[in-house]
Design an enzyme around this catalytic site. Structure first.
Site, PDB file in Angstrom:
ATOM      1  N   GLY A 231      -6.003 -20.126 -39.809  1.00 19.59           N
ATOM      2  CA  GLY A 231      -6.433 -20.435 -38.441  1.00 19.59           C
ATOM      3  C   GLY A 231      -6.766 -19.193 -37.623  1.00 19.59           C
TER       4      GLY A 231
ATOM      5  N   GLY B 105     -26.762 -26.141 -43.077  1.00 18.99           N
ATOM      6  CA  GLY B 105     -25.743 -26.955 -42.418  1.00 18.99           C
ATOM      7  C   GLY B 105     -24.594 -27.134 -43.384  1.00 18.99           C
TER       8      GLY B 105
ATOM      9  N   LYS C 192     -18.360 -20.992 -50.420  1.00 17.34           N
ATOM     10  CA  LYS C 192     -18.233 -21.270 -51.863  1.00 17.34           C
ATOM     11  C   LYS C 192     -17.898 -22.733 -52.118  1.00 17.34           C
ATOM     12  CE  LYS C 192     -15.054 -18.071 -52.040  1.00 17.34           C
ATOM     13  NZ  LYS C 192     -15.221 -17.476 -50.706  1.00 17.34           N
TER      14      LYS C 192
ATOM     15  N   ASN D 151      -4.350 -18.678 -50.970  1.00 19.30           N
ATOM     16  CA  ASN D 151      -4.925 -17.837 -49.918  1.00 19.30           C
ATOM     17  C   ASN D 151      -6.347 -18.307 -49.618  1.00 19.30           C
ATOM     18  OD1 ASN D 151      -5.634 -16.986 -52.509  1.00 19.30           O
ATOM     19  ND2 ASN D 151      -5.624 -14.810 -52.039  1.00 19.30           N
TER      20      ASN D 151
ATOM     21  N   GLN E 242     -11.911 -15.984 -52.557  1.00 19.42           N
ATOM     22  CA  GLN E 242     -12.115 -14.704 -51.875  1.00 19.42           C
ATOM     23  C   GLN E 242     -13.552 -14.192 -52.098  1.00 19.42           C
ATOM     24  OE1 GLN E 242      -8.992 -15.067 -53.911  1.00 19.42           O
ATOM     25  NE2 GLN E 242      -8.537 -16.143 -52.042  1.00 19.42           N
TER      26      GLN E 242
ATOM     27  N   GLY F 268      -9.414 -20.872 -48.744  1.00 22.02           N
ATOM     28  CA  GLY F 268      -9.620 -22.077 -47.948  1.00 22.02           C
ATOM     29  C   GLY F 268     -11.078 -22.446 -48.107  1.00 22.02           C
ATOM     30  N   HIS F 269     -11.347 -23.484 -48.897  1.00 18.06           N
ATOM     31  CA  HIS F 269     -12.730 -23.867 -49.183  1.00 18.06           C
ATOM     32  C   HIS F 269     -13.026 -25.204 -48.517  1.00 18.06           C
ATOM     33  CE1 HIS F 269     -12.752 -21.229 -53.077  1.00 18.06           C
ATOM     34  NE2 HIS F 269     -12.484 -20.554 -51.987  1.00 18.06           N
TER      35      HIS F 269
ATOM     36  N   ASP G 170     -15.122 -16.587 -47.575  1.00 24.44           N
ATOM     37  CA  ASP G 170     -15.581 -17.573 -46.583  1.00 24.44           C
ATOM     38  C   ASP G 170     -17.097 -17.646 -46.471  1.00 24.44           C
ATOM     39  OD1 ASP G 170     -12.890 -18.072 -46.019  1.00 24.44           O
ATOM     40  OD2 ASP G 170     -12.838 -16.471 -44.529  1.00 24.44           O
ATOM     41  N   GLU G 171     -17.786 -17.422 -47.569  1.00 25.01           N
ATOM     42  CA  GLU G 171     -19.245 -17.444 -47.547  1.00 25.01           C
ATOM     43  C   GLU G 171     -19.799 -18.861 -47.630  1.00 25.01           C
ATOM     44  OE1 GLU G 171     -17.397 -15.842 -49.805  1.00 25.01           O
ATOM     45  OE2 GLU G 171     -17.838 -13.700 -49.762  1.00 25.01           O
TER      46      GLU G 171
ATOM     47  N   VAL H  50      -9.747 -21.196 -42.521  1.00 21.12           N
ATOM     48  CA  VAL H  50      -9.326 -22.520 -42.981  1.00 21.12           C
ATOM     49  C   VAL H  50      -7.846 -22.493 -43.389  1.00 21.12           C
ATOM     50  CG1 VAL H  50      -9.812 -24.340 -44.679  1.00 21.12           C
ATOM     51  CG2 VAL H  50     -11.657 -22.870 -43.900  1.00 21.12           C
ATOM     52  N   THR H  51      -7.368 -21.336 -43.838  1.00 23.14           N
ATOM     53  CA  THR H  51      -5.998 -21.229 -44.337  1.00 23.14           C
ATOM     54  C   THR H  51      -5.030 -20.830 -43.236  1.00 23.14           C
ATOM     55  OG1 THR H  51      -6.797 -20.694 -46.530  1.00 23.14           O
ATOM     56  CG2 THR H  51      -4.544 -20.043 -46.046  1.00 23.14           C
TER      57      THR H  51
HETATM   58  P1  GDP Z   1     -15.397 -20.624 -48.620  1.00 23.09           P
HETATM   59  O1  GDP Z   1     -14.024 -20.102 -48.476  1.00 23.09           O
HETATM   60  O2  GDP Z   1     -16.346 -19.620 -49.210  1.00 23.09           O
HETATM   61  O3  GDP Z   1     -15.477 -21.949 -49.331  1.00 23.09           O
HETATM   62  O4  GDP Z   1     -15.933 -20.882 -47.129  1.00 23.09           O
HETATM   63  P2  GDP Z   1     -15.113 -21.577 -45.925  1.00 23.09           P
HETATM   64  O5  GDP Z   1     -15.035 -23.019 -46.193  1.00 23.09           O
HETATM   65  O6  GDP Z   1     -13.866 -20.836 -45.665  1.00 23.09           O
HETATM   66  O7  GDP Z   1     -16.073 -21.247 -44.706  1.00 23.09           O
HETATM   67  C1  GDP Z   1     -17.414 -21.641 -44.710  1.00 23.09           C
HETATM   68  C2  GDP Z   1     -17.656 -22.588 -43.513  1.00 23.09           C
HETATM   69  O8  GDP Z   1     -19.041 -22.742 -43.316  1.00 23.09           O
HETATM   70  C3  GDP Z   1     -17.133 -23.999 -43.741  1.00 23.09           C
HETATM   71  O9  GDP Z   1     -16.730 -24.508 -42.501  1.00 23.09           O
HETATM   72  C4  GDP Z   1     -18.346 -24.758 -44.260  1.00 23.09           C
HETATM   73  O10 GDP Z   1     -18.293 -26.149 -43.978  1.00 23.09           O
HETATM   74  C5  GDP Z   1     -19.433 -24.104 -43.479  1.00 23.09           C
HETATM   75  N1  GDP Z   1     -20.751 -24.033 -44.144  1.00 23.09           N
HETATM   76  C6  GDP Z   1     -21.028 -23.815 -45.459  1.00 23.09           C
HETATM   77  N2  GDP Z   1     -22.361 -23.692 -45.635  1.00 23.09           N
HETATM   78  C7  GDP Z   1     -22.923 -23.852 -44.404  1.00 23.09           C
HETATM   79  C8  GDP Z   1     -24.270 -23.782 -43.934  1.00 23.09           C
HETATM   80  O11 GDP Z   1     -25.228 -23.550 -44.660  1.00 23.09           O
HETATM   81  N3  GDP Z   1     -24.445 -23.956 -42.575  1.00 23.09           N
HETATM   82  C9  GDP Z   1     -23.412 -24.180 -41.712  1.00 23.09           C
HETATM   83  N4  GDP Z   1     -23.666 -24.331 -40.425  1.00 23.09           N
HETATM   84  N5  GDP Z   1     -22.129 -24.234 -42.141  1.00 23.09           N
HETATM   85  C10 GDP Z   1     -21.900 -24.058 -43.474  1.00 23.09           C
HETATM   86  P1  IMO Z   2     -11.687 -17.792 -49.480  1.00 21.89           P
HETATM   87  O1  IMO Z   2     -11.547 -18.220 -50.917  1.00 21.89           O
HETATM   88  C1  IMO Z   2     -11.237 -14.606 -46.533  1.00 21.89           C
HETATM   89  C2  IMO Z   2      -7.917 -11.801 -47.182  1.00 21.89           C
HETATM   90  C3  IMO Z   2      -6.759 -11.819 -46.201  1.00 21.89           C
HETATM   91  C4  IMO Z   2      -6.348 -10.364 -46.239  1.00 21.89           C
HETATM   92  C5  IMO Z   2      -6.547  -9.992 -47.704  1.00 21.89           C
HETATM   93  C6  IMO Z   2      -5.290 -10.048 -48.538  1.00 21.89           C
HETATM   94  O2  IMO Z   2     -11.506 -18.901 -48.508  1.00 21.89           O
HETATM   95  O3  IMO Z   2     -12.952 -17.026 -49.288  1.00 21.89           O
HETATM   96  P2  IMO Z   2      -3.853 -12.058 -49.530  1.00 21.89           P
HETATM   97  O4  IMO Z   2      -3.110 -13.168 -48.849  1.00 21.89           O
HETATM   98  O5  IMO Z   2      -4.926 -12.523 -50.457  1.00 21.89           O
HETATM   99  O6  IMO Z   2      -2.962 -11.050 -50.165  1.00 21.89           O
HETATM  100  O7  IMO Z   2      -4.581 -11.266 -48.314  1.00 21.89           O
HETATM  101  O8  IMO Z   2      -7.499 -10.923 -48.218  1.00 21.89           O
HETATM  102  N1  IMO Z   2      -8.233 -13.108 -47.801  1.00 21.89           N
HETATM  103  C7  IMO Z   2      -9.311 -13.843 -47.487  1.00 21.89           C
HETATM  104  N2  IMO Z   2     -10.269 -13.665 -46.564  1.00 21.89           N
HETATM  105  N3  IMO Z   2     -11.302 -15.669 -47.352  1.00 21.89           N
HETATM  106  C8  IMO Z   2     -10.351 -15.853 -48.308  1.00 21.89           C
HETATM  107  O9  IMO Z   2     -10.427 -16.824 -49.245  1.00 21.89           O
HETATM  108  C9  IMO Z   2      -9.270 -14.940 -48.380  1.00 21.89           C
HETATM  109  N4  IMO Z   2      -8.167 -14.839 -49.170  1.00 21.89           N
HETATM  110  C10 IMO Z   2      -7.553 -13.711 -48.810  1.00 21.89           C
HETATM  111  O10 IMO Z   2      -7.182 -12.226 -44.924  1.00 21.89           O
HETATM  112  O11 IMO Z   2      -7.227  -9.593 -45.486  1.00 21.89           O
HETATM  113 MG    MG Z   3     -12.559 -19.802 -47.022  1.00 22.71          MG
END
Ligand code: GDP
Ligand code: IMO
Ligand code: MG
Length: 427
Positions: free
Chosen positions: A301, A414, A16, A38, A223, A40-41, A13-14, A298-299
């Protein structure tokens, strides 16, 4: 220009999805190499927000071919509904390529995931419940079902039988659940065959030929580094290799083709599910990071656990991935703190430790050693260049770069595509 890898440097959830989408307009292929739904991007394009689970984020860039590599585990029903959801919103998904060697998440894998977690009780991993671990377990146990198996009913039936033989014993005798019928599973899986057929391809050949023709290929990790089955905080990890090496095994592209490995790094830290997290906050600062950063899964909640930036982890990510660059995200979320603590080392049983301990016990005992960096209060969301940032925000970025061991080449201010400061070009 050969291949680039873009991966999570922390616990997922960085950001990506946003970073991949940003580069998607300039690359020819975006490839998922591990994990499954698993992930959620989130991608924000103008006033449209997309949540992608299985499809590579490049699917939103019209010139780009999205590829699901052999290392991914695929739930066909999720894939088809994700495709139709995008089609309804006017996104063309016809270029998608799906590896015939990718493993399928079957309904019984999802059941086993949920039942196992329940059985573990307070020792649970906190999985996403999507059947990821059991599907990779079947793959390693050589009783997995692959996409190509959908096209040979006899082989498919034999394989489902083999997989269910042992599983039904476990489900009925250990977990007190009903047995799963082979023919029901086979029927459901066969129902996906025609719908998936247009996408199935020899993706290893396609990608290697593309690279020979100097096309640009971007590998998008799911992940993050600390969730890696080999290099993460085992057992509180996912069941695949999000680290850079996974891009090779998960696609059939050799390491000599990869020129850049970009770590996506949040300006603070979050984690979902169980497991150690030294800089986790249980106070109002943690609550504020969650609220301002919108830190909700995202996946699933679920609320994400939040904490300060951890440079020990960033350095570790640089090492195990051979990172060439960082993309620092969500710097804007830190606006308004007078001082921002950053973890520079750990204290473990009275000792100062600079690097991530290999011992699980030590990591569980790790207490963060903080350095305070001066904060800023100006809105930075409109900043277009590094010099637009307030002095203290520049100082924060420079300090993180120095501690983390690779240059910060882009900064997210942002969620939108254009809310990015590009420092060094990735291409
Ligand atoms: P991913 O799984 O690594 O793709 O990340 P997620 O989508 O799960 O979570 C990242 C969240 O941060 C999402 O809601 C993005 O829209 C948001 N986001 C990404 N980059 C930025 C940023 O630079 N600033 C802010 N405020 N939000 C961001
Ligand atoms: P993205 O791509 C954050 C975590 C789960 C759990 C562990 C194992 O959006 O960054 P799993 O269902 O993979 O066997 O669960 O990994 N996990 C994540 N945490 N972002 C994800 O994906 C994740 N995918 C799995 O919460 O701790
Ligand atoms: Mg994510």
């Amino acid at each position: 220009m050969p291949a680039l890898v873009l991966l999570g440097a922390q616990w997922g959830d960085e950001g990506k999805g946003k970073a991949t989408d940003l580069l998607g307009g300039s690359v020819d292929y975006v490839v998922r190499y591990q994990g499954g739904n698993n992930a959620g991007h989130t991608v924000v394009v103008g006033d449209q927000k997309y949540a992608l689970h299985l499809l590579p984020s490049g699917i939103l860039s019209p010139g780009c071919t999205p590829v699901i590599g052999n290392g991914v585990v695929v739930d066909p029903s999720v894939l088809l509904s994700e495709l139709s959801g995008l089609n309804e919103r006017g996104v063309d998904t016809s270029k998608l390529l799906l590896s015939g060697n990718a493993h399928i998440i079957t309904p019984y894998n999802v059941t086993v995931d949920k039942v196992t977690e329940r059985f573990l009780g307070k020792r649970k991993i906190g999985t996403t419940g999507r059947g990821i671990g059991p599907t990779y377990a079947d793959k390693i146990n050589r009783v997995g079902i692959r996409v190509q198996d959908l096209y040979d009913e006899s082989i498919l039936t034999q394989k489902v039988e083999a997989a269910l033989d042992a599983k039904n014993q476990i489900l009925t005798k250990l977990y007190n659940r009903r047995a799963i019928a082979v023919d029901q599973v086979v029927e459901e899986l066969l129902g996906y065959a025609d719908k998936l057929a247009p996408y199935v391809a020899d993706t290893v050949l396609v990608l290697n030929e593309a690279l020979e023709q100097d096309k640009v290929v971007l590998f998008e990790g799911g992940q993050g580094t600390l969730l890696d089955i080999d290099h993460g905080t085992y057992p509180f990890v996912t069941s695949s290799n999000p680290t850079a090496g996974g891009a090779c095994t998960g696609t059939g592209v050799g390491p000599t083709k990869i020129s850049r490995v970009i770590g996506i790094l949040k300006a603070y830290t979050t984690r979902v599910g169980s497991g150690p997290f030294p800089t986790e906050l249980f106070d109002e600062d943690g609550e504020a990071l969650r609220r301002i950063g919108g830190e909700r899964g995202v996946t699933t909640g679920r609320d994400r656990r939040c904490g300060w930036f951890d440079a020990v982890i960033a350095r570790y990510a640089t090492r195990v991935n051979g990172l060439t660059d960082f993309f620092l995200t969500k710097l804007d979320v830190l606006t308004g703190w007078e001082q921002i603590p950053v973890c520079v080392a750990y204290e473990i049983d009275g000792r100062r430790v600079e690097e991530l301990p290999y011992s699980q016990t030590d990591f569980h005992h790790a207490k963060p050693v903080y350095e305070m960096l001066p904060g800023w209060s100006e809105d930075i969301s409109k900043a277009k260049s590094f010099s637009d940032l307030p002095k203290n925000a520049q100082g924060y970025v420079k300090a993180l770069e120095e501690m983390s061991g690779a240059p910060i080449s882009a900064i997210g201010v942002g969620p939108g595509r254009d809310e990015t400061i590009e420092i060094n070009s990735f291409l």
